[in-house]
Scaffold this motif. Structure first.
Motif, short mmCIF file in Angstrom:
data_model
loop_
_atom_site.label_atom_id
_atom_site.label_comp_id
_atom_site.label_asym_id
_atom_site.label_seq_id
_atom_site.Cartn_x
_atom_site.Cartn_y
_atom_site.Cartn_z
N HIS A 269 0.83 -1.21 0.00
CA HIS A 269 0.00 0.00 0.00
C HIS A 269 0.87 1.26 0.00
O HIS A 269 0.59 2.22 -0.73
CB HIS A 269 -0.93 -0.01 1.21
N ALA A 270 1.93 1.26 0.80
CA ALA A 270 2.80 2.43 0.88
C ALA A 270 3.53 2.67 -0.44
O ALA A 270 3.80 3.81 -0.82
CB ALA A 270 3.81 2.25 2.01
N ALA A 271 3.82 1.58 -1.16
CA ALA A 271 4.54 1.70 -2.43
C ALA A 271 3.70 2.40 -3.50
O ALA A 271 4.25 2.87 -4.51
CB ALA A 271 4.95 0.32 -2.93
N ARG A 272 2.39 2.48 -3.30
CA ARG A 272 1.54 3.18 -4.26
C ARG A 272 1.75 4.70 -4.19
O ARG A 272 1.39 5.42 -5.11
CB ARG A 272 0.07 2.86 -3.98
N GLU A 273 2.33 5.16 -3.07
CA GLU A 273 2.52 6.59 -2.88
C GLU A 273 3.98 6.99 -2.84
O GLU A 273 4.30 8.18 -2.75
CB GLU A 273 1.85 7.03 -1.57
N ARG A 274 4.89 6.01 -2.89
CA ARG A 274 6.31 6.31 -2.77
C ARG A 274 7.10 5.37 -3.65
O ARG A 274 6.83 4.16 -3.67
CB ARG A 274 6.74 6.16 -1.31
N PRO A 275 8.08 5.86 -4.40
CA PRO A 275 8.89 4.98 -5.24
C PRO A 275 9.56 3.89 -4.41
O PRO A 275 10.00 4.13 -3.28
CB PRO A 275 9.94 5.93 -5.85
N VAL A 276 9.65 2.70 -4.97
CA VAL A 276 10.22 1.56 -4.27
C VAL A 276 11.69 1.40 -4.64
O VAL A 276 12.05 1.35 -5.83
CB VAL A 276 9.46 0.27 -4.62
N ASP A 277 12.55 1.32 -3.64
CA ASP A 277 13.96 1.03 -3.85
C ASP A 277 14.34 -0.13 -2.93
O ASP A 277 14.66 0.07 -1.75
CB ASP A 277 14.83 2.25 -3.53
N PRO A 278 14.26 -1.37 -3.44
CA PRO A 278 14.56 -2.52 -2.58
C PRO A 278 16.04 -2.68 -2.25
O PRO A 278 16.42 -3.57 -1.48
CB PRO A 278 14.05 -3.71 -3.39
N GLY A 279 16.88 -1.80 -2.81
CA GLY A 279 18.31 -1.88 -2.52
C GLY A 279 18.88 -3.22 -2.92
O GLY A 279 18.66 -3.72 -4.01
N GLY A 280 19.63 -3.85 -1.99
CA GLY A 280 20.26 -5.13 -2.29
C GLY A 280 19.47 -6.33 -1.85
O GLY A 280 20.01 -7.43 -1.77
N LEU A 281 18.17 -6.15 -1.53
CA LEU A 281 17.36 -7.27 -1.07
C LEU A 281 17.39 -8.42 -2.08
O LEU A 281 17.17 -8.22 -3.27
CB LEU A 281 15.91 -6.85 -0.86
#
Length: 514
Positions: A269-281
């Protein structure tokens, strides 16, 4: 493949890791970090001080702390003194903590400044000694930090057997009073050796971001024992919030993110309002409650990281089944049984094993099963039968052996003779863009016996379109499964592991439906 070298007493593993990794960070939080060598020394000193002060073998230690590196250290320290670590939810109601303190019979309380006043009240009631973590003194309490940095009069015991009680964790209390579950080093480290190390690939190369509450068995086994036994490093979050997770992923390098389904729901839900950067996951892990297949697929699409689901409960030292990274998996399934763990699906009425794709109660056997419940012989006898633990969970197994959990035997809703599983209805409700969270419980009905009632958390409070929501349900559910009523609520009450506390919702349904 089972990594048997990890199934050894904690003191042995600590000594080896201290020698191997030295000052490498084991655990860190917002306030401090502790390296492997330092961890071994601090636990040795505190355990030695407690033994010298007269702590008897098997005495219980209440770990009453907010999520922190202190909790991880306390879990390991108690084994060195051959004591039993009893970790509780520091955010629980005072009465609940008092119940667990008195029920456990703890003689020592390890706490922090935020909870020291209540800890001192408990200590006066039960005659316990209070240790306060971090620098500084508190009246009527000892400084844990002083014990951890000064030499004791004698050594720790360091002789707790693999099959003796090491930790006592309380059940989630989804139906009432929690019970103390007795776990051993072998039962917990078996899960590390059979699941987290070989299946999740947890190793010294990993940096784990832990938003899980450490008082829960899932976190004890993965985020404390799994991390230190494999030589990994972990960042412990005091509390979960999607924004904080995003901040940490963007700023630091993490490879593994464990969570419960609710956490992943909020991240999506939060990713709908903020760009996602999973980094090194490289991997996310879910357990503690049922993960809907739609949520699993949506999370992976949004984050670009595999999310593996497994099934486990406190009484089995968490994990029983797990999906794999490279092998086949079935979304919505909790995977295949771990090595060395037996799984049966049994008809609760006849006691006979059910066939493929038939529903039965999940029974588990293996070295990960608890010794029993603390001071609850009758409750232990109800669930342990000739080496098998009756979980109370219902599920099916497909032709390839993959297990899917459908719900709890006690949560089953029977409407006019038809069975309704809350998890199935909840999974459909959560597909709606209107809904952030949902839970389904039974309401008594004079003619039908029971009907399902849905409690929902709306994305836009006060603007819920109930007709549209039920229309969506009608597209995917048989008519008898559609909720008879929808109640908007601010939050769904859940345990620290993400399980819905349905009994709290049912208290709100005081009048039978007409």
């Amino acid at each position: 493949m089972l990594k048997v070298e990890l199934i050894r007493p904690v003191p042995q593993l600590l000594a080896e890791q201290a020698e191997r990794f030295g000052d490498k960070i084991a655990f860190r939080d917002d306030h401090r970090s502790v390296g492997y060598r330092e961890l071994a020394e601090r636990t040795r000193r505190v355990a030695g001080h407690l033994v010298a002060a007269g702590a008897a073998r098997g005495d219980r230690v209440l770990i009453y702390l907010d999520n922190s590196a202190d909790v991880a250290e306390a879990y390991l320290m108690t084994t060195r003194a051959s004591l039993v670590g009893v970790c509780v939810n520091a955010d629980a109601a005072s009465a609940e903590i008092e119940y667990m303190f008195l029920d456990s019979g703890a003689s020592v309380i390890i706490t922090d400044r935020a909870h020291v006043a209540h800890a001192r009240e408990l200590a006066r009631t039960g005659g316990a000694t209070v240790l306060v973590v971090r620098p500084g003194r508190v009246d009527d309490a000892l400084s844990y930090e002083e014990l951890a940095t000064s030499e004791p009069a004698g050594p720790p015991r360091d002789d707790l057997g693999l099959d003796e009680v090491a930790w006592m964790l309380y059940t989630s209390g989804t139906t009432g009073r929690p019970k103390g579950v007795l776990l051993t080093q072998r039962s917990c480290l078996w899960v590390v050796a059979a699941c987290w190390a070989p299946i999740a690939g947890l190793s010294e190369q990993d940096e784990v971001l832990c938003p899980l509450p450490l008082f829960h068995s899932y976190a004890l086994v993965l985020c404390v024992l799994g991390v230190f036994a494999t030589g990994a490093t972990e960042r412990i979050m005091t509390r979960f919030s999607p924004g904080r997770v995003f901040d940490l992923l963007a700023r630091e390098k993490f490879t593994i993110l464990p969570g419960v389904p609710t956490m992943f729901q909020y991240l999506v839900h939060a990713a709908r309002e903020r760009p996602v950067d999973p980094g090194g996951l490289r991997l996310c892990l879910s357990a503690g409650a049922i993960l809907p297949a739609a949520l699993n697929a949506e999370f992976e699409a949004v984050f670009g990281v595999k999310l593996l689901e497994g099934y486990g409960i406190t009484e089995t030292s968490t994990m029983v089944t797990m999906n794999t990274v490279d092998g086949g998996r079935v979304l919505g399934s909790c995977g295949l049984p771990m090595p060395g763990v037996g799984v049966r699906l049994v008809d609760p009425v006849t006691g006979e094993d059910v066939g493929v794709d038939e529903e039965g109660e999940l029974w588990v056997s293996g070295p990960n099963v608890m010794l029993g419940y603390h001071n609850r012989a009758d409750a232990t006898a109800e669930v342990l039968h000739h080496g098998w633990y009756r979980t109370g969970d219902l599920g099916r197994r497909d032709p390839n052996g993959f297990v899917t959990i459908s719900g709890r035997t006690k949560e089953l809703i029977i409407r006019g003779g038809e069975n309704i599983y809350p998890a199935e209805v909840e999974a459909v409700l959560l597909k709606s863009a209107q809904i952030r969270d949902a839970a389904v419980v039974a309401r008594e009905h004079p003619d039908l016996g029971e009907v399902p009632v849905a409690f929902v958390v709306a994305e836009e409070p006060g603007k819920l379109d109930v007709d549209a929501l039920l229309g969506g349900c009608a597209c995917e559910l048989s008519k008898f499964k559609i909720p008879a009523e929808v109640v908007e609520i601010e939050t769904i009450p859940r345990t620290g592991s993400g399980k819905i506390q349905r009994f709290l919702l049912q208290k709100r349904l005081t009048a039978p439906a007409g």
